[in-house]
Write a protein that holds these residues in place. Structure first.
Motif, PDB file in Angstrom:
ATOM      1  N   ASP A 142       0.852  -1.207   0.000  1.00 34.26           N
ATOM      2  CA  ASP A 142       0.000   0.000   0.000  1.00 34.26           C
ATOM      3  C   ASP A 142       0.879   1.246   0.000  1.00 34.26           C
ATOM      4  O   ASP A 142       0.623   2.222  -0.713  1.00 34.26           O
ATOM      5  CB  ASP A 142      -0.838   0.096   1.303  1.00 34.26           C
ATOM      6  CG  ASP A 142      -2.031  -0.846   1.319  1.00 34.26           C
ATOM      7  OD1 ASP A 142      -2.329  -1.444   0.268  1.00 34.26           O
ATOM      8  OD2 ASP A 142      -2.647  -0.985   2.396  1.00 34.26           O
ATOM      9  N   GLU A 143       1.880   1.225   0.856  1.00 33.04           N
ATOM     10  CA  GLU A 143       2.744   2.399   1.015  1.00 33.04           C
ATOM     11  C   GLU A 143       3.439   2.736  -0.305  1.00 33.04           C
ATOM     12  O   GLU A 143       3.509   3.909  -0.708  1.00 33.04           O
ATOM     13  CB  GLU A 143       3.783   2.115   2.116  1.00 33.04           C
ATOM     14  CG  GLU A 143       4.691   3.286   2.397  1.00 33.04           C
ATOM     15  CD  GLU A 143       5.847   2.916   3.315  1.00 33.04           C
ATOM     16  OE1 GLU A 143       6.351   1.769   3.217  1.00 33.04           O
ATOM     17  OE2 GLU A 143       6.267   3.764   4.113  1.00 33.04           O
ATOM     18  N   ILE A 144       3.932   1.687  -0.998  1.00 39.74           N
ATOM     19  CA  ILE A 144       4.615   1.916  -2.277  1.00 39.74           C
ATOM     20  C   ILE A 144       3.613   2.431  -3.315  1.00 39.74           C
ATOM     21  O   ILE A 144       3.894   3.377  -4.057  1.00 39.74           O
ATOM     22  CB  ILE A 144       5.352   0.630  -2.734  1.00 39.74           C
ATOM     23  CG1 ILE A 144       6.529   0.353  -1.779  1.00 39.74           C
ATOM     24  CG2 ILE A 144       5.846   0.765  -4.177  1.00 39.74           C
ATOM     25  CD1 ILE A 144       7.214  -0.996  -1.982  1.00 39.74           C
ATOM     26  N   CYS A 145       2.412   1.837  -3.335  1.00 35.84           N
ATOM     27  CA  CYS A 145       1.387   2.305  -4.294  1.00 35.84           C
ATOM     28  C   CYS A 145       1.037   3.767  -4.030  1.00 35.84           C
ATOM     29  O   CYS A 145       0.917   4.565  -4.971  1.00 35.84           O
ATOM     30  CB  CYS A 145       0.103   1.468  -4.195  1.00 35.84           C
ATOM     31  SG  CYS A 145       0.324  -0.202  -4.800  1.00 35.84           S
ATOM     32  N   ASP A 146       0.875   4.128  -2.760  1.00 38.26           N
ATOM     33  CA  ASP A 146       0.529   5.520  -2.431  1.00 38.26           C
ATOM     34  C   ASP A 146       1.636   6.470  -2.904  1.00 38.26           C
ATOM     35  O   ASP A 146       1.359   7.548  -3.442  1.00 38.26           O
ATOM     36  CB  ASP A 146       0.313   5.694  -0.919  1.00 38.26           C
ATOM     37  CG  ASP A 146      -0.982   5.032  -0.449  1.00 38.26           C
ATOM     38  OD1 ASP A 146      -1.805   4.665  -1.311  1.00 38.26           O
ATOM     39  OD2 ASP A 146      -1.152   4.865   0.773  1.00 38.26           O
ATOM     40  N   ALA A 147       2.883   6.051  -2.697  1.00 35.55           N
ATOM     41  CA  ALA A 147       4.017   6.901  -3.115  1.00 35.55           C
ATOM     42  C   ALA A 147       4.000   7.054  -4.634  1.00 35.55           C
ATOM     43  O   ALA A 147       4.174   8.167  -5.159  1.00 35.55           O
ATOM     44  CB  ALA A 147       5.339   6.287  -2.653  1.00 35.55           C
ATOM     45  N   VAL A 148       3.751   5.957  -5.352  1.00 34.16           N
ATOM     46  CA  VAL A 148       3.732   6.012  -6.818  1.00 34.16           C
ATOM     47  C   VAL A 148       2.598   6.931  -7.285  1.00 34.16           C
ATOM     48  O   VAL A 148       2.779   7.745  -8.195  1.00 34.16           O
ATOM     49  CB  VAL A 148       3.605   4.587  -7.418  1.00 34.16           C
ATOM     50  CG1 VAL A 148       3.329   4.639  -8.920  1.00 34.16           C
ATOM     51  CG2 VAL A 148       4.869   3.773  -7.149  1.00 34.16           C
ATOM     52  N   GLN A 149       1.453   6.846  -6.631  1.00 33.79           N
ATOM     53  CA  GLN A 149       0.332   7.725  -7.018  1.00 33.79           C
ATOM     54  C   GLN A 149       0.695   9.201  -6.835  1.00 33.79           C
ATOM     55  O   GLN A 149       0.434  10.031  -7.702  1.00 33.79           O
ATOM     56  CB  GLN A 149      -0.908   7.415  -6.171  1.00 33.79           C
ATOM     57  CG  GLN A 149      -1.598   6.134  -6.601  1.00 33.79           C
ATOM     58  CD  GLN A 149      -2.966   5.975  -5.939  1.00 33.79           C
ATOM     59  OE1 GLN A 149      -3.536   6.935  -5.436  1.00 33.79           O
ATOM     60  NE2 GLN A 149      -3.477   4.764  -5.950  1.00 33.79           N
ATOM     61  N   THR A 150       1.297   9.509  -5.686  1.00 36.02           N
ATOM     62  CA  THR A 150       1.679  10.910  -5.441  1.00 36.02           C
ATOM     63  C   THR A 150       2.682  11.381  -6.497  1.00 36.02           C
ATOM     64  O   THR A 150       2.566  12.494  -7.034  1.00 36.02           O
ATOM     65  CB  THR A 150       2.312  11.060  -4.038  1.00 36.02           C
ATOM     66  OG1 THR A 150       1.453  10.456  -3.093  1.00 36.02           O
ATOM     67  CG2 THR A 150       2.555  12.494  -3.667  1.00 36.02           C
ATOM     68  N   ILE A 151       3.648  10.530  -6.790  1.00 33.75           N
ATOM     69  CA  ILE A 151       4.666  10.917  -7.780  1.00 33.75           C
ATOM     70  C   ILE A 151       4.003  11.119  -9.153  1.00 33.75           C
ATOM     71  O   ILE A 151       4.284  12.099  -9.849  1.00 33.75           O
ATOM     72  CB  ILE A 151       5.804   9.873  -7.822  1.00 33.75           C
ATOM     73  CG1 ILE A 151       6.603   9.919  -6.504  1.00 33.75           C
ATOM     74  CG2 ILE A 151       6.728  10.116  -9.012  1.00 33.75           C
ATOM     75  CD1 ILE A 151       7.614   8.798  -6.329  1.00 33.75           C
ATOM     76  N   LYS A 168      16.100   7.923  -4.218  1.00 30.46           N
ATOM     77  CA  LYS A 168      15.937   9.009  -3.237  1.00 30.46           C
ATOM     78  C   LYS A 168      14.532   9.615  -3.294  1.00 30.46           C
ATOM     79  O   LYS A 168      13.910   9.877  -2.260  1.00 30.46           O
ATOM     80  CB  LYS A 168      16.992  10.080  -3.545  1.00 30.46           C
ATOM     81  CG  LYS A 168      17.418  10.860  -2.344  1.00 30.46           C
ATOM     82  CD  LYS A 168      18.634  11.706  -2.664  1.00 30.46           C
ATOM     83  CE  LYS A 168      18.512  13.017  -1.937  1.00 30.46           C
ATOM     84  NZ  LYS A 168      19.111  14.131  -2.637  1.00 30.46           N
ATOM     85  N   LEU A 169      14.037   9.801  -4.506  1.00 30.22           N
ATOM     86  CA  LEU A 169      12.713  10.408  -4.656  1.00 30.22           C
ATOM     87  C   LEU A 169      11.629   9.472  -4.103  1.00 30.22           C
ATOM     88  O   LEU A 169      10.725   9.896  -3.382  1.00 30.22           O
ATOM     89  CB  LEU A 169      12.435  10.727  -6.129  1.00 30.22           C
ATOM     90  CG  LEU A 169      11.153  11.541  -6.305  1.00 30.22           C
ATOM     91  CD1 LEU A 169      11.435  13.032  -6.236  1.00 30.22           C
ATOM     92  CD2 LEU A 169      10.431  11.197  -7.599  1.00 30.22           C
ATOM     93  N   THR A 176       7.680   6.724   5.646  1.00 28.22           N
ATOM     94  CA  THR A 176       8.858   6.807   6.521  1.00 28.22           C
ATOM     95  C   THR A 176       9.813   7.933   6.115  1.00 28.22           C
ATOM     96  O   THR A 176      10.940   7.979   6.627  1.00 28.22           O
ATOM     97  CB  THR A 176       9.637   5.474   6.478  1.00 28.22           C
ATOM     98  OG1 THR A 176       9.810   5.123   5.092  1.00 28.22           O
ATOM     99  CG2 THR A 176       8.909   4.369   7.198  1.00 28.22           C
ATOM    100  N   ALA A 177       9.367   8.807   5.205  1.00 32.25           N
ATOM    101  CA  ALA A 177      10.249   9.877   4.720  1.00 32.25           C
ATOM    102  C   ALA A 177      10.956  10.567   5.883  1.00 32.25           C
ATOM    103  O   ALA A 177      10.332  10.889   6.894  1.00 32.25           O
ATOM    104  CB  ALA A 177       9.427  10.902   3.940  1.00 32.25           C
ATOM    105  N   GLY A 178      12.243  10.751   5.728  1.00 35.44           N
ATOM    106  CA  GLY A 178      13.012  11.453   6.762  1.00 35.44           C
ATOM    107  C   GLY A 178      13.641  10.527   7.785  1.00 35.44           C
ATOM    108  O   GLY A 178      14.520  10.945   8.552  1.00 35.44           O
TER     109      GLY A 178
END
Ligand code: IPE
Ligand code: IPE
Ligand code: MG
Length: 240
Positions: A142-151, A168-169, A176-178
Motif C-alpha cells: 500500500d505504502e509503495i502504491c501511495d508513493a507512486v500515485q503521489t509521484i 531518493k525520490l 517513513t520519509a526522513g
C-alpha cells in the motif's frame, strides 16, 4: 579512514514485527486478547530500553493492512489497546523526549482513534531522544502504491519529470520519509517471513528471527541481537 572501515557501534533504526501474541495466549489457556494485553507490556519494555541505549528510531509493526481481516472482536480489542496505550503513555513519552510517529493507512482507523493518535504525535513532536514509529493499518505494498500515485500526480502537474524518479525520490515519498532505513529487523514468534512490512526500507537490513513469542521477548534478547549485529560485516554489495 575509509568510511566503510568504521563499524557503527549502535544500530540507528530497529524495526520489529511483534508476532506471537495469539499463540502465547493459547499456551496459557487464555483468550487471544489477553495475549495482546501481555504483548503491550513488552512494547513498554522495548521502548524504554531502546530510548535508554540511544537508538534513534524504533519501528513497531502493531497492525497490518491484512489484520483488518481478523474477527471484528479481535480488531476492536486491538484498537482499544492502542487507545489505552496512547492514554497511558503519551505523558511518559513527552517526559522521555520520545517523538511518536505513525505510518500506514490511518484513514481506515475509527475517527476517534485516529484523532487520539494524531494528538499524541503532535504532543510529542518536539521529542529528541528517539522516534517511536508505529506501523498501524500498514502494508508495504500500500505504502509503495501511495508513493507512486503521489509521484504520478506530480508528474502530471508538471512538477517532476519521469526520468528524475530514483531511489531518493521514492524514499522521500514513503510514509517513513526522513527516517533512516532500519539496520535491524527482528521478527518474534518463530515465523520466517516479512508479512508486508517495510518492503522498500528493509533492502539492506540485518534480519533476525526469534522463536520467542512477543509477550516473552526480553530486554536481554534484544541486547544479544544488538551484540550480534555489532559483529556482522555489512557490505552493501561492496567488497571490503
Ligand atoms: C501479533 O500477534 C499481533 C498482531 C498481529 C496484531 P498475533 O496475533 O499474530 O499472534 P499469533 O501469530 O496468532 O500467535
Ligand atoms: C504480522 O503478523 C503483523 C503484525 C505483527 C502486526 P501476522 O501474524 O499478521 O502475520 P502472518 O499472518 O503470520 O503473516
Ligand atoms: Mg501472527
Amino acid at each position: 579512514m575509509d568510511e566503510f572501515d568504521i563499524k557503527p557501534l549502535l544500530p540507528r533504526h530497529i524495526a520489529m514485527i511483534m508476532d506471537g501474541n495469539g499463540r502465547w495466549a493459547e499456551q496459557h489457556g487464555k483468550l487471544r486478547v489477553k495475549g495482546h494485553e501481555a504483548g503491550a507490556q513488552t512494547v513498554d519494555k522495548m521502548v524504554s530500553l531502546c530510548a535508554e541505549i540511544g537508538i534513534e528510531v524504533l519501528t513497531l509493526y502493531a497492525f497490518s493492512s491484512e489484520n483488518w481481516e481478523r474477527p471484528a472482536l479481535e480488531v476492536a480489542a486491538l484498537m482499544r489497546l492502542l487507545r489505552h496505550y496512547l492514554k497511558r503513555e503519551t505523558k511518559r513519552l513527552m517526559e522521555q523526549g520520545i517523538r511518536l510517529r505513525a505510518i500506514g493507512r490511518l484513514d481506515r482507523l475509527d475517527p476517534k482513534v485516529r484523532k487520539e493518535l494524531e494528538d499524541a504525535c503532535k504532543k510529542t513532536a518536539a521529542g529528541k531522544t528517539m522516534t517511536l514509529n508505529l506501523a498501524i493499518s500498514y502494508g508495504g505494498r500500500d505504502e509503495i502504491c501511495d508513493a507512486v500515485q503521489t509521484i504520478c500526480r506530480r508528474v502530471q502537474a508538471g512538477e517532476l519529470k519521469c526520468d528524475t524518479i530514483d531511489d531518493k525520490l521514492m524514499t522521500s515519498h514513503l510514509d517513513t520519509a526522513g527516517l533512516p532505513d532500519p539496520d535491524i529487523m527482528i521478527r518474534t514468534g518463530g515465523e520466517y517471513r516479512i508479512s508486508n512490512f517495510l518492503l522498500w526500507q528493509l533492502a539492506y537490513a540485518e534480519l533476525y528471527f526469534s522463536d520467542t513469542l512477543w509477550p516473552d521477548f526480553s530486554k536481554d534478547e534484544l541486547l544479544q541481537i544488538i551484540n550480534d549485529f555489532q559483529q556482522r560485516e555489512r557490505r552493501f554489495g561492496r567488497v571490503l
